[in-house]
Design a protein around this motif. Structure first.
Motif, short mmCIF file in Angstrom:
data_model
loop_
_atom_site.label_atom_id
_atom_site.label_comp_id
_atom_site.label_asym_id
_atom_site.label_seq_id
_atom_site.Cartn_x
_atom_site.Cartn_y
_atom_site.Cartn_z
N ALA A 75 -51.54 -16.84 -40.22
CA ALA A 75 -50.37 -17.69 -40.44
C ALA A 75 -49.08 -16.90 -40.29
O ALA A 75 -48.08 -17.42 -39.77
N ILE A 76 -49.08 -15.66 -40.73
CA ILE A 76 -47.89 -14.82 -40.60
C ILE A 76 -47.57 -14.58 -39.13
O ILE A 76 -46.41 -14.63 -38.70
N VAL A 77 -48.61 -14.31 -38.32
CA VAL A 77 -48.39 -14.12 -36.89
C VAL A 77 -47.83 -15.40 -36.27
O VAL A 77 -46.89 -15.37 -35.45
N ALA A 78 -48.38 -16.55 -36.66
CA ALA A 78 -47.96 -17.82 -36.08
C ALA A 78 -46.54 -18.20 -36.47
O ALA A 78 -45.81 -18.79 -35.66
N THR A 79 -46.12 -17.85 -37.68
CA THR A 79 -44.81 -18.29 -38.17
C THR A 79 -43.78 -17.17 -38.08
O THR A 79 -42.81 -17.26 -37.33
N ALA A 80 -43.98 -16.09 -38.82
CA ALA A 80 -42.99 -15.01 -38.86
C ALA A 80 -42.80 -14.35 -37.50
O ALA A 80 -41.71 -13.90 -37.16
N TYR A 97 -37.24 -3.03 -46.87
CA TYR A 97 -37.48 -3.16 -45.44
C TYR A 97 -36.23 -2.71 -44.70
O TYR A 97 -35.13 -2.70 -45.25
N PRO A 98 -36.36 -2.31 -43.43
CA PRO A 98 -35.22 -1.76 -42.70
C PRO A 98 -34.12 -2.79 -42.47
O PRO A 98 -34.38 -3.92 -42.04
N THR A 99 -32.90 -2.39 -42.73
CA THR A 99 -31.75 -3.25 -42.46
C THR A 99 -31.64 -3.54 -40.96
O THR A 99 -31.83 -2.67 -40.13
N GLY A 100 -31.33 -4.79 -40.64
CA GLY A 100 -31.00 -5.14 -39.26
C GLY A 100 -32.15 -5.56 -38.38
O GLY A 100 -31.95 -5.86 -37.21
N ASP A 101 -33.38 -5.60 -38.91
CA ASP A 101 -34.54 -5.99 -38.11
C ASP A 101 -34.98 -7.38 -38.54
O ASP A 101 -35.55 -7.55 -39.61
N THR A 102 -34.72 -8.39 -37.71
CA THR A 102 -35.03 -9.76 -38.09
C THR A 102 -36.53 -10.00 -38.22
O THR A 102 -36.96 -10.84 -39.01
N THR A 103 -37.32 -9.26 -37.45
CA THR A 103 -38.78 -9.38 -37.58
C THR A 103 -39.23 -8.93 -38.96
O THR A 103 -40.04 -9.59 -39.61
N ASP A 104 -38.70 -7.81 -39.43
CA ASP A 104 -39.08 -7.31 -40.74
C ASP A 104 -38.58 -8.21 -41.86
O ASP A 104 -39.23 -8.33 -42.90
N VAL A 105 -37.43 -8.85 -41.67
CA VAL A 105 -36.95 -9.82 -42.65
C VAL A 105 -37.99 -10.93 -42.83
O VAL A 105 -38.36 -11.30 -43.96
N ALA A 106 -38.48 -11.46 -41.72
CA ALA A 106 -39.46 -12.55 -41.78
C ALA A 106 -40.78 -12.10 -42.37
O ALA A 106 -41.40 -12.82 -43.16
N LEU A 107 -41.23 -10.90 -42.00
CA LEU A 107 -42.50 -10.39 -42.53
C LEU A 107 -42.41 -10.12 -44.03
O LEU A 107 -43.34 -10.44 -44.78
N ALA A 108 -41.31 -9.54 -44.47
CA ALA A 108 -41.14 -9.27 -45.90
C ALA A 108 -41.12 -10.56 -46.70
O ALA A 108 -41.73 -10.66 -47.77
N ALA A 109 -40.43 -11.58 -46.18
CA ALA A 109 -40.37 -12.86 -46.88
C ALA A 109 -41.74 -13.52 -46.95
O ALA A 109 -42.12 -14.08 -47.99
N ALA A 110 -42.52 -13.46 -45.86
CA ALA A 110 -43.86 -14.05 -45.85
C ALA A 110 -44.78 -13.34 -46.84
O ALA A 110 -45.57 -13.99 -47.54
N PHE A 111 -44.67 -12.02 -46.91
CA PHE A 111 -45.49 -11.27 -47.86
C PHE A 111 -45.11 -11.64 -49.29
O PHE A 111 -46.00 -11.86 -50.13
N ALA A 112 -43.82 -11.73 -49.59
CA ALA A 112 -43.38 -12.07 -50.93
C ALA A 112 -43.85 -13.45 -51.34
O ALA A 112 -44.23 -13.68 -52.50
#
Length: 251
Positions: free
Chosen positions: A33-38, A101-116
């Motif tokens: 689901a993370i791959v499909a969404t984030a 998570y690293p500042t400025g990486d939109t992919t990491d923003v989405a992954l961190a939010a999905a994990f949380a």
């Protein structure tokens, strides 16, 4: 790519170092689901840090079922009881931690939010914080960290450097398998060692692997010559989009 995005959990933390917390989080996360969404489909689920681009070393049985009920049972059995506010605690310690998570990486923003979100569903509170990349290492001993790591050429190059950092706390069997793969030359024996590593890892995971992220490049259509290549997590001037720069020609 072999670009693994994973949540590195400090081994010394009262929450992040607890084996039950680590195991429960691995069962709470729905990687597909993370791959499909984030990632909008641009990636591959990663149950372990073994790159899927090295299929000869991958152990198919080394995976985690997505089962939040099982995750809750694991936490309860280890003494992490549910609170009235929807969280959990053990001996007065709340099941909560910070994820940098690293500042400025939109992919990491989405992954961190999905994990949380997945953690919250089983009663673990994860606070996500954007941190400049050059400051992440200094905070890794106390905060969980969303890391990018991986190498497509050989398992040893990507995994052995994690032995005493991201994989700390996985246990003797993980260390032994990584040492065997590191010091053995025979291809068959190395494949066995790395499959043993993955089996030992899923029994006692030290981090939460999320996905191998696809790398996408955009090239002006008045140039030709680029050929796809399997990327590592990081690219320098000799790899990634530039690996065959000498072959590029204008149309």
């Amino acid at each position: 790519s072999a670009d693994l995005r994973a949540v590195q959990l400090p081994a010394a933390g009262p929450v992040t170092g607890d084996p039950a917390i680590r195991l429960a989080l691995n069962h709470a996360v729905d990687r597909a689901a993370i791959v499909a969404t984030a990632l909008n489909g641009a990636g591959t689920p990663a149950p372990t840090p073994m790159p899927t681009v090295l299929p000869e070393f991958v152990e198919p049985s080394a995976t985690f079922t997505t089962d939040q009920d099982d995750a809750r049972t694991t936490l309860l059995s280890a003494g992490w009881v549910a609170n009235t506010d929807g969280g959990r605690s053990k001996d007065g310690v709340p099941a909560a931690f910070t994820l940098d998570y690293p500042t400025g990486d939109t992919t990491d923003v989405a992954l961190a939010a999905a994990f949380a979100t997945a953690a919250r569903a089983i009663g673990i509170t994860v606070t996500t914080v954007a941190v400049p990349a050059d400051q992440l290492a200094a905070k890794a001993a106390t905060d969980a960290t969303l890391v990018s790591t991986g190498n497509p050429f050989d398992p040893d190059l990507g995994l052995y450097p994690l032995r005493d950092t991201a994989l700390a706390g996985s246990g003797h069997d993980v260390d032994t398998a990584l040492d065997t793969g590191h010091h053995t030359l025979d291809p068959g024996q190395r494949a066995v060692a790395y499959r043993q590593f993955q089996k030992a890892y899923v029994a006692n995971p030290a981090m939460v692997c999320l996905a191998f992220v696809d790398h996408t490049y955009v090239m002006r259509n008045n140039w030709t010559g680029y050929a796809p290549v399997t990327d590592a997590a990081a690219q320098g001037v000799t790899w990634g989009p530039w690996w065959n720069l000498g072959a590029w020609v204008p149309r």
